[in-house]
Design an enzyme around this catalytic site. Structure first.
Site, PDB file in Angstrom:
ATOM      1  N   VAL A  17      19.365  29.300   6.250  1.00  0.00           N
ATOM      2  CA  VAL A  17      19.014  29.457   5.459  1.00  0.00           C
ATOM      3  C   VAL A  17      19.558  29.077   4.205  1.00  0.00           C
ATOM      4  CG1 VAL A  17      20.479  31.837   5.872  1.00  0.00           C
ATOM      5  CG2 VAL A  17      19.066  31.807   3.701  1.00  0.00           C
ATOM      6  N   THR A  46      18.742  30.769  11.698  1.00  0.00           N
ATOM      7  CA  THR A  46      17.901  32.006  11.050  1.00  0.00           C
ATOM      8  C   THR A  46      16.712  32.426  11.579  1.00  0.00           C
ATOM      9  OG1 THR A  46      18.387  30.528   9.093  1.00  0.00           O
ATOM     10  CG2 THR A  46      16.737  31.646   8.411  1.00  0.00           C
ATOM     11  N   GLU A 124      20.352  49.648   8.245  1.00  0.00           N
ATOM     12  CA  GLU A 124      21.546  49.503  10.097  1.00  0.00           C
ATOM     13  C   GLU A 124      22.804  50.299  10.016  1.00  0.00           C
ATOM     14  OE1 GLU A 124      20.469  45.214  11.389  1.00  0.00           O
ATOM     15  OE2 GLU A 124      19.611  45.351   9.228  1.00  0.00           O
ATOM     16  N   HIS A 238      26.684  41.463  19.203  1.00  0.00           N
ATOM     17  CA  HIS A 238      25.545  42.753  18.769  1.00  0.00           C
ATOM     18  C   HIS A 238      25.362  43.690  19.932  1.00  0.00           C
ATOM     19  CE1 HIS A 238      21.698  44.637  18.104  1.00  0.00           C
ATOM     20  NE2 HIS A 238      21.764  43.951  16.688  1.00  0.00           N
ATOM     21  N   ARG A 286      29.165  47.621  13.509  1.00  0.00           N
ATOM     22  CA  ARG A 286      28.429  47.248  14.567  1.00  0.00           C
ATOM     23  C   ARG A 286      29.449  46.432  16.170  1.00  0.00           C
ATOM     24  NH1 ARG A 286      25.081  41.936  13.324  1.00  0.00           N
ATOM     25  NH2 ARG A 286      22.954  43.397  12.481  1.00  0.00           N
ATOM     26  N   HIS A 345      26.808  37.045  18.906  1.00  0.00           N
ATOM     27  CA  HIS A 345      26.027  37.558  18.109  1.00  0.00           C
ATOM     28  C   HIS A 345      26.417  36.856  17.131  1.00  0.00           C
ATOM     29  CE1 HIS A 345      22.750  38.860  16.130  1.00  0.00           C
ATOM     30  NE2 HIS A 345      23.702  39.546  14.994  1.00  0.00           N
ATOM     31  N   ARG A 380      31.140  41.838  10.297  1.00  0.00           N
ATOM     32  CA  ARG A 380      29.989  41.985   9.606  1.00  0.00           C
ATOM     33  C   ARG A 380      29.059  43.050   9.233  1.00  0.00           C
ATOM     34  NH1 ARG A 380      24.453  40.024   9.909  1.00  0.00           N
ATOM     35  NH2 ARG A 380      25.279  38.922  12.582  1.00  0.00           N
ATOM     36  N   SER A 385      24.195  38.880   7.198  1.00  0.00           N
ATOM     37  CA  SER A 385      24.266  37.038   7.084  1.00  0.00           C
ATOM     38  C   SER A 385      23.599  36.143   6.322  1.00  0.00           C
ATOM     39  CB  SER A 385      24.243  37.354   8.419  1.00  0.00           C
ATOM     40  OG  SER A 385      23.843  36.941   9.201  1.00  0.00           O
TER      41      SER A 385
HETATM   42  C1  SIN Z   1      19.777  43.316  13.685  1.00  0.00           C
HETATM   43  O1  SIN Z   1      18.574  42.878  13.416  1.00  0.00           O
HETATM   44  O2  SIN Z   1      20.028  43.852  13.982  1.00  0.00           O
HETATM   45  C2  SIN Z   1      21.044  42.218  12.899  1.00  0.00           C
HETATM   46  C3  SIN Z   1      21.219  41.568  12.040  1.00  0.00           C
HETATM   47  C4  SIN Z   1      22.396  40.933  11.525  1.00  0.00           C
HETATM   48  O3  SIN Z   1      22.795  40.205  12.614  1.00  0.00           O
HETATM   49  O4  SIN Z   1      22.741  41.496   9.993  1.00  0.00           O
END
Ligand code: SIN
Length: 535
Positions: A17, A46, A124, A238, A286, A345, A380, A385
């Protein structure tokens, strides 16, 4: 061995990206741009992104740019650079609009509405609002990559070429790159501007959501060229990666958006365990969720926890990628909880850049996951991202265009002939590095383990000249392992993704000061206090 030489106004390394956004903008401004990538054009991280792009475009009641900034800073554990956060997030709506002009199609709230219909939103971890736009349900990265690759169709693209080192003038200006193709043939691309957009270093670990291209090449190349890196110890795990038994390499992600739309985490006994850990429970940032899962795995002596999505309507249509991965593993997420575990991740740190993607080395820019802008701090925020890649790719291109006045003669000063052998660099066996990092530098680290891992990497390291892509990658992983272990060993506190079991509390001595890594004269990483960020 004979080599080739070519010249450009800008060489972009990486075709995700950030790289393709920058390449398209710089070419539109009239620069001769060459994009270099060591694999196929879409082989980077990406296309694997699922959740979406976090952006506030003003049509979600109660949401605001300020709220997105507050959530980002809140997730970042006190180490975000507030100015970087505010400006990158403020540029998000224009960056997403530009991406849509380039052909990316996002899901709409009413699928029967035309292309101008209101965009669908999901939520999220760590977000206080439904603000994440998505495509193809859970295939946002694939759609972003598709659109950018298609838009970049006319640009010169060198696939199967790995960047070995930067060419530099005697006073340190970067003037291009030495490359190796898939057959190990050398070449030289001379350019007054090199933009690194090579992604992260998830392949430092045995199990990761990252593709096999994520080997930290850009960070290693920049460090060797004299740049500094920061926040390297903040490797984000993650929380929910599909667990199908012990496995190495890229593992299927189960997007956080599944929890954003109502799924909950359960332990082996079917008990929820995020309630009471954080006010947002299963939708905590996260780092909090990954740490809680890791604790629960230790307490219960099990290898995975479970994500219960059985109450969600239309799972297969909303999350087609996750559904397909589950079914391929013999799991039906509509009828049974999904076994999940954390995996490496995202690199929250990287090459230090300013707000225009400039590194401290003239001629060298960095954007996307490879860079450290101050947006992410110690952890993050989900879906920031792709946003950062779009915004910083565009800004880096604008900065290169503004500075594209280096006379062509300067490019020759580096005198690096296409046939020159690359210098010998420390290089360790990849499996040894991955095992050491996985056992000592995952979620939960301690000083003794980090020191033992450093010793193990050291013992496996010898000086060698990388003669092919695997060698370049192994050298990068070796350097990144040394650097991450050194930074993690220095930070004697727990903050964000960096959880020290021997220093479990936050220590404000460390507040607002990133750790920077540079190479000493022998090429070894040394850790020093970085620039303080504003309160
Ligand atoms: C996710 O979809 O859980 C990952 C998205 C991200 O890493 O920002």
């Amino acid at each position: 061995m004979t080599g080739w030489e070519a010249e450009a106004d800008l060489v972009v390394v990486g075709s995700g990206v950030a790289g393709l956004t920058a390449a398209l903008d710089a070419a539109a401004a009239g620069l001769r741009v060459v994009v270099v990538t060591k694999d196929a054009v879409d082989a980077g991280s990406t296309r694997w992104a699922q959740g979406g792009v976090a952006v506030v475009v003003g049509d979600v009641p109660g949401d605001s740019v300020e709220a997105h900034v507050a959530d980002t800073v809140g997730a970042g554990g006190g180490l975000c650079d507030p100015a970087a956060v505010a400006s990158i997030i403020a540029d998000g709506p224009a960056a997403v609009a530009r991406l849509r002009e380039r052909g990316a199609v996002f899901d709409r709230a009413d699928q029967d509405a035309g292309p101008d219909g209101r965009l669908a939103r999901t939520r999220e971890g760590g977000h206080s609002a439904f603000r994440v736009v998505h495509a193809g349900g859970d295939a946002t990265g694939a759609e972003v990559e598709r659109a950018l690759v298609s838009a970049a169709g006319g640009l010169p693209l060198l696939t199967g070429h790995v960047a070995v080192d930067a060419l530099r003038t005697p006073d340190g200006r970067v003037t291009g790159l030495a490359l190796l193709d898939d057959d190990g043939r050398p070449g030289v691309l001379r350019s007054p501007a090199v933009l690194l957009a090579t992604g992260g270093y998830g392949q430092l670990y045995s199990s990761t959501t990252n593709p096999e291209t994520a080997t930290g090449d850009g960070v290693a190349l920049a460090l060797r060229a004299g740049a500094s890196a920061a926040d390297l110890e903040f490797v984000q795990f993650h929380p929910t990666v599909l667990y199908t038994g012990p496995a190495v390499g890229r593992r299927p992600l189960v997007t956080e958006a599944v929890r954003g739309e109502g799924a909950v985490l359960l332990d082996r006994a079917g008990r929820r365990f995020m309630t009471g850990v954080h006010p947002l429970a299963d939708l905590a940032p996260r780092d909090v969720v990954a740490a809680a899962i890791t604790r629960r795995l230790t307490e219960t002596g099990t290898a995975c926890v479970y994500l219960d999505a059985r109450a969600l309507d239309g799972f297969a249509a909303r999350f087609p990628t996750v559904y397909a991965a589950c079914r391929a593993a013999g799991i039906d997420p509509v009828r049974e909880p999904i076994p999940v575990t954390p995996a490496a991740h995202y690199a929250c740190g990287g090459i230090v850049t300013d707000g225009h993607g400039r590194t401290a080395v003239p001629g060298l820019w960095a954007a996307g996951e490879v860079a450290r802008t101050g947006l992410h701090g110690a952890n993050r925020l989900a879906s920031n991202s792709l946003l950062e890649g779009l915004v910083m790719g565009a800004r880096a291109a604008a900065s290169v265009v503004q500075e594209s006045h280096v006379p062509a003669t300067t490019l020759r000063e580096s005198g690096f002939p296409a046939t020159a052998a690359a210098p010998a660099v420390p290089l360790a066996d990849r499996t040894t590095v991955q095992r050491a990092m996985t056992s000592a530098a995952g979620v939960g680290r301690d000083g003794a383990g980090l020191a033992a891992a450093s010793d193990a990497v050291e013992a496996a390291t010898a000086l060698a000249v990388p003669i092919d892509r695997a060698g370049v990658e192994d050298a990068a992983l070796t350097l990144l392992a040394q650097a991450v272990l050194a930074a993690a060993g220095t930070r004697t506190e727990s903050r964000g993704c960096h959880v020290r079991t021997d220093f479990p509390a936050r220590d404000d001595v460390w507040q607002r000061a990133s750790l920077e890594v540079v190479l000493d004269e022998a090429g070894r990483p040394v850790v020093r206090a970085g620039k303080k960020v504003a309160a």
